[in-house]
Design an enzyme around this catalytic site. Sequence first.
Site, PDB file in Angstrom:
ATOM      1  N   ARG A   1      13.079 -56.977  72.256  1.00 33.03           N
ATOM      2  CA  ARG A   1      12.599 -57.773  73.355  1.00 33.03           C
ATOM      3  C   ARG A   1      12.167 -57.329  74.626  1.00 33.03           C
ATOM      4  O   ARG A   1      13.529 -56.632  75.162  1.00 33.03           O
ATOM      5  CB  ARG A   1      13.999 -58.691  73.343  1.00 33.03           C
ATOM      6  CG  ARG A   1      14.066 -60.198  72.487  1.00 33.03           C
ATOM      7  CD  ARG A   1      15.017 -60.949  72.297  1.00 33.03           C
ATOM      8  NE  ARG A   1      16.447 -60.838  71.801  1.00 33.03           N
ATOM      9  CZ  ARG A   1      17.210 -60.956  72.079  1.00 33.03           C
ATOM     10  NH1 ARG A   1      17.247 -62.336  72.049  1.00 33.03           N
ATOM     11  NH2 ARG A   1      18.377 -60.683  71.289  1.00 33.03           N
TER      12      ARG A   1
ATOM     13  N   PHE B   1      23.596 -45.117  83.788  1.00 33.58           N
ATOM     14  CA  PHE B   1      22.871 -45.938  84.206  1.00 33.58           C
ATOM     15  C   PHE B   1      22.344 -45.207  85.678  1.00 33.58           C
ATOM     16  O   PHE B   1      21.567 -46.043  86.021  1.00 33.58           O
ATOM     17  CB  PHE B   1      23.197 -47.525  84.696  1.00 33.58           C
ATOM     18  CG  PHE B   1      23.770 -47.915  83.801  1.00 33.58           C
ATOM     19  CD1 PHE B   1      24.828 -48.008  83.222  1.00 33.58           C
ATOM     20  CD2 PHE B   1      22.714 -49.452  82.487  1.00 33.58           C
ATOM     21  CE1 PHE B   1      25.059 -48.918  81.955  1.00 33.58           C
ATOM     22  CE2 PHE B   1      23.062 -49.309  81.785  1.00 33.58           C
ATOM     23  CZ  PHE B   1      24.205 -49.524  81.091  1.00 33.58           C
TER      24      PHE B   1
ATOM     25  N   ASP C   1      26.060 -72.415  63.014  1.00 37.13           N
ATOM     26  CA  ASP C   1      25.215 -72.332  63.946  1.00 37.13           C
ATOM     27  C   ASP C   1      24.071 -73.103  63.553  1.00 37.13           C
ATOM     28  O   ASP C   1      23.989 -73.008  61.852  1.00 37.13           O
ATOM     29  CB  ASP C   1      24.531 -70.372  63.588  1.00 37.13           C
ATOM     30  CG  ASP C   1      22.994 -70.517  64.734  1.00 37.13           C
ATOM     31  OD1 ASP C   1      23.978 -69.370  65.455  1.00 37.13           O
ATOM     32  OD2 ASP C   1      21.963 -71.155  64.781  1.00 37.13           O
TER      33      ASP C   1
ATOM     34  N   CYS D   1      18.681 -58.978  78.013  1.00 35.49           N
ATOM     35  CA  CYS D   1      19.615 -59.343  79.171  1.00 35.49           C
ATOM     36  C   CYS D   1      19.243 -58.506  80.417  1.00 35.49           C
ATOM     37  O   CYS D   1      19.111 -59.839  81.616  1.00 35.49           O
ATOM     38  CB  CYS D   1      20.585 -58.135  78.449  1.00 35.49           C
ATOM     39  SG  CYS D   1      21.942 -59.411  77.216  1.00 35.49           S
TER      40      CYS D   1
ATOM     41  N   PHE E   1      30.459 -58.705  78.105  1.00 37.93           N
ATOM     42  CA  PHE E   1      29.454 -57.458  78.417  1.00 37.93           C
ATOM     43  C   PHE E   1      29.266 -56.332  77.860  1.00 37.93           C
ATOM     44  O   PHE E   1      29.495 -55.628  77.723  1.00 37.93           O
ATOM     45  CB  PHE E   1      31.231 -56.589  79.533  1.00 37.93           C
ATOM     46  CG  PHE E   1      30.925 -57.471  80.402  1.00 37.93           C
ATOM     47  CD1 PHE E   1      32.394 -58.671  80.719  1.00 37.93           C
ATOM     48  CD2 PHE E   1      30.147 -58.328  81.756  1.00 37.93           C
ATOM     49  CE1 PHE E   1      32.971 -59.458  81.542  1.00 37.93           C
ATOM     50  CE2 PHE E   1      30.000 -58.827  82.792  1.00 37.93           C
ATOM     51  CZ  PHE E   1      31.770 -59.528  82.775  1.00 37.93           C
TER      52      PHE E   1
ATOM     53  N   THR F   1      25.721 -66.509  77.850  1.00 40.06           N
ATOM     54  CA  THR F   1      25.647 -65.552  79.765  1.00 40.06           C
ATOM     55  C   THR F   1      24.580 -67.310  80.562  1.00 40.06           C
ATOM     56  O   THR F   1      23.514 -67.576  79.988  1.00 40.06           O
ATOM     57  CB  THR F   1      24.267 -64.680  80.026  1.00 40.06           C
ATOM     58  OG1 THR F   1      24.597 -63.597  79.011  1.00 40.06           O
ATOM     59  CG2 THR F   1      23.625 -64.658  81.753  1.00 40.06           C
TER      60      THR F   1
HETATM   61  C1  UDX Z   1      22.645 -54.984  78.964  1.00 42.55           C
HETATM   62  C2  UDX Z   1      24.896 -54.105  79.933  1.00 42.55           C
HETATM   63  O1  UDX Z   1      24.612 -53.497  79.218  1.00 42.55           O
HETATM   64  C3  UDX Z   1      25.776 -55.142  78.950  1.00 42.55           C
HETATM   65  O2  UDX Z   1      27.033 -54.783  79.417  1.00 42.55           O
HETATM   66  C4  UDX Z   1      25.058 -56.870  79.006  1.00 42.55           C
HETATM   67  O3  UDX Z   1      26.897 -57.878  78.372  1.00 42.55           O
HETATM   68  C5  UDX Z   1      23.945 -56.709  77.844  1.00 42.55           C
HETATM   69  O4  UDX Z   1      23.096 -56.438  79.109  1.00 42.55           O
HETATM   70  P1  UDX Z   1      21.894 -54.412  77.034  1.00 42.55           P
HETATM   71  O5  UDX Z   1      20.847 -54.201  77.309  1.00 42.55           O
HETATM   72  O6  UDX Z   1      22.165 -54.207  75.591  1.00 42.55           O
HETATM   73  O7  UDX Z   1      23.769 -54.589  77.881  1.00 42.55           O
HETATM   74  O8  UDX Z   1      21.940 -52.422  77.413  1.00 42.55           O
HETATM   75  P2  UDX Z   1      21.696 -51.780  78.363  1.00 42.55           P
HETATM   76  O9  UDX Z   1      22.092 -50.118  77.363  1.00 42.55           O
HETATM   77  O10 UDX Z   1      22.459 -52.092  79.551  1.00 42.55           O
HETATM   78  O11 UDX Z   1      20.406 -51.168  78.380  1.00 42.55           O
HETATM   79  C6  UDX Z   1      20.087 -51.974  78.899  1.00 42.55           C
HETATM   80  C7  UDX Z   1      18.285 -50.970  79.452  1.00 42.55           C
HETATM   81  O12 UDX Z   1      18.718 -50.092  80.355  1.00 42.55           O
HETATM   82  C8  UDX Z   1      18.208 -50.515  78.029  1.00 42.55           C
HETATM   83  O13 UDX Z   1      16.543 -50.869  78.565  1.00 42.55           O
HETATM   84  C9  UDX Z   1      18.375 -49.137  78.614  1.00 42.55           C
HETATM   85  O14 UDX Z   1      17.494 -48.097  78.076  1.00 42.55           O
HETATM   86  C10 UDX Z   1      17.955 -48.854  79.846  1.00 42.55           C
HETATM   87  N1  UDX Z   1      18.227 -47.904  80.836  1.00 42.55           N
HETATM   88  C11 UDX Z   1      19.981 -48.185  80.257  1.00 42.55           C
HETATM   89  C12 UDX Z   1      17.504 -47.188  81.514  1.00 42.55           C
HETATM   90  O15 UDX Z   1      16.446 -47.144  81.522  1.00 42.55           O
HETATM   91  N2  UDX Z   1      18.514 -46.098  82.327  1.00 42.55           N
HETATM   92  C13 UDX Z   1      20.055 -46.275  82.250  1.00 42.55           C
HETATM   93  O16 UDX Z   1      20.648 -45.003  82.306  1.00 42.55           O
HETATM   94  C14 UDX Z   1      20.678 -46.915  81.563  1.00 42.55           C
END
Ligand code: UDX
Length: 429
Positions: free
Chosen positions: A327, A249, A30, A260, A152, A121
Amino acid sequence: MNICVIGAGPVGLVTSACLASIGHKIICTDDDREKINLLMSGKVPFYEPGLQELVTKEMGEKKLDFTDSLEVAIKNSLVVFVAVGTPTQPEGDADLSFVENVCCGIAGAMKEYKVIVEKSTVPVKTGERISHTLETNNVNRVDFDVASNPEFLREGNAISDFMHPDRIVLGVASKRAEDILKEVYAPINAPILVTDIKSAELIKHASNSFLALKISYINAVSVICELVGADVEKVAEGLGLDKRIVKDFLNPGVGYGGSCFPKDISAFIRMADDAGYDFELLKTASAINQRQRAFFIKKIKDALWTLKGKTVGVLGLSFKPNTDDIREAPSIYIIRELQSEGVKIRSYDPAAMENAGKVLEDVTFCNDPYELSSGCDALAIVTEWEEFRKLDLQRLKALMKAPVIIDGRNIFEPSELKKAGFRYSSIGR
Ligand code: UDX
C-alpha cells in the site's frame, strides 16, 4: 479480563494475539466472513513476523477465539476494542463509516457496562461521535465509557512494538475507564500516559506526521547533498548523534509509503483545515515525499540515457522490508512511471510479489535477484530487504547486460560497487 476486539486486520489481530499472550481472554470478530473462517481454521491471512505462531499458541491455550457474530463477541466482554479500517477518502479525510457501523452494532447488543476503546487511527473528536452514536442506539440503556488507545505498531515489527511500547496512551473521560484500561495493560512494562480523549486521538496523528516529516527532511537534505557534493549518510549520522534528534527515521531513500504515514498526514492536514488552520508544514512534507520518487526515476534516466526498450530489474516491492504490504509503496509508482516511458520491468521481492501482481501489469516476477538481473540494463533497489545487502556482485554483473545499479535505499557502499566495476548511483551522496 474478557476482551473483545472488532477488526481482524494488522492492528486488530496483533492486539488480539498480544492481549491473549499477557493473560486476557480474547474474542476477535470481523465482518469479512472469509477472513474469519480462515482465522477460525487457525490461518493468519497476512504476513507479520511471529503472528502466525502467536495466534496458533493462544488459540491452542483457548485464550484467543474468533467469531463472525458481533453480538457473541461483545456479550461477555468488559472492554471492546474497535480496530476496524479508517481508509483515506479522495479529499484526504478518513472514512469513518466502518467505525460508525460497528458502534451502532455495539450499542444494539450491549446489555451491561462496557468500555468501548478506539484502537483504529481516527481523527480528533471521533470519540465524541462514538459517544453520540452509542447513546442514540443504546437500546438497553446501559452505562458505558468511551476511550482512545492509539496504536504505534510498525508493520514487520508489530508484536515487539505492542509488547515493548515506548508508551501506552490512554485517553479517558472517567476514572472507572482509566482503572479498567490500566488493568488491561498491567502486565506490560511501559510508561502509561493518561489524557483526555481528544489529546490521545491527536497524539497518534501528531506522532506519525512528525516521523514522516523527519523522513522528508532528510530526503530534502539528500537532494542538497548531491547538489553540493556532500554525503547525506554522514550528515544524517551527525544529526543523529544529537540526543535531541536521534538517528531513527533519518534514513534517506525513495520516500515513505505504507498504509499509515500517507493516510495520517492527509488526515491531519484535513483535520487542521476543518478546524481552521492551514498545515503548510505537513503539505510540504507530503510534496517532498512525492518529489523523492520522481528524483529517483530521474537517477535511473541519468544512468540509462534513453529508457525506451530498456529492461530494468526492480529489487523490492513492499513499502518497507519484512512485510508483504504494498500500500502506497514507492515501487508501484516507480514501476508505472518507468513503464510509461517504455521500460520493460522485471521484479523480485521476498514477500510482496503476490500483492504487487494484483495491481501491476506487464511485470516479469522472478524467483530470486539473480534470475531478475539476467539481461537487465540496470538494477533499481527500492526496498532494503536484508538479503539484498549480501548479493554476489560479480554474479550479478555476469548476468546483467550492463553493470548499472541505482540504489534507492543506500544499502551498498559506493567504493565497493566502484571496485566491483559497477556504475553505481544512490541517494544524497
Ligand atoms: C508507522 C509508524 O512507525 C508506526 O508507529 C505507526 O503505528 C504506523 O505507521 P509503518 O508504516 O508500519 O509504521 O512503518 P515504518 O517503519 O514507520 O516506515 C514507514 C515508511 O517510512 C516506510 O515506507 C519506510 O521505508 C519509510 N522510512 C522509514 C524511511 O524512508 N526512512 C526512515 O528512516 C524510516
